[in-house]
Write an enzyme that holds these catalytic residues in place. Structure first.
Site, PDB file in Angstrom:
ATOM      1  N   LYS A  45      37.969 -68.899  -3.566  1.00  0.00           N
ATOM      2  CA  LYS A  45      37.571 -67.484  -3.631  1.00  0.00           C
ATOM      3  C   LYS A  45      38.171 -66.664  -2.492  1.00  0.00           C
ATOM      4  CE  LYS A  45      33.061 -68.275  -3.674  1.00  0.00           C
ATOM      5  NZ  LYS A  45      31.598 -68.059  -3.758  1.00  0.00           N
ATOM      6  N   LYS A  47      37.294 -67.050   0.680  1.00  0.00           N
ATOM      7  CA  LYS A  47      36.246 -66.852   1.685  1.00  0.00           C
ATOM      8  C   LYS A  47      36.310 -67.959   2.721  1.00  0.00           C
ATOM      9  CE  LYS A  47      32.355 -64.513  -0.403  1.00  0.00           C
ATOM     10  NZ  LYS A  47      30.929 -64.657  -0.698  1.00  0.00           N
TER      11      LYS A  47
END
Length: 152
Positions: A45, A47
């Protein structure tokens, strides 16, 4: 059997917004399952977390509103989780509003308001700004000391 709720999230830098969300989710039924994003899934993602998965999962599991913690490995596992865990309500923060409406054929889908003015993202930004400010102070101190040393 009472209503079973499921939610998903990273839950990095566990804060009051997380507690309030979990409390509201738990109030929707009798059993709350929280799927915590794995470090590998967060990397997909884009992140980066401060706290590793195992610790984030343990922190979330220690919250009195949470009955079960599962790992979240990918976007597509939600349907299987809902069926396997016999979920009645899928719920997320309203920053995801509309993103998971397709799960409505399996269970109810709710989006709950987030706690204002607090998020892991804002906490990370604050810590980065604080670090940058401290680095500037250290650089200034080093420059001052070097200037004084040069004058000796």
């Amino acid at each position: 059997m009472g209503k079973r709720i499921i939610t998903y999230g990273t839950f990095d830098l566990f804060h009051i917004g997380h507690v309030r969300l979990l409390k509201r989710l738990a109030a929707l039924g009798d059993h709350l399952t929280v799927c915590v994003s794995s470090d590998e899934f967060n990397a997909i993602k884009g992140k980066k977390t401060v706290i590793p998965y195992a610790q984030r999962a343990e922190i979330v599991g220690a919250c009195r509103y949470v009955d079960n913690v599962l790992p979240e490995h990918d976007w597509d596992q939600k349907r299987d989780d809902i069926v396997r865990e016999k979920i009645d309500i899928f719920a997320m923060g309203d920053d995801w509003s509309g993103k998971f409406n397709d799960l409505g054929d399996l269970c109810e889908v709710f989006y709950l308001p987030r706690t204002e003015d607090v998020s892991s993202t804002s906490l990370k930004a604050f810590m980065e700004a604080l670090r940058d400010e401290q680095l500037k102070e250290v650089k200034h101190l080093i420059e001052t000391l070097n200037s004084k040393a040069a004058g000796l």
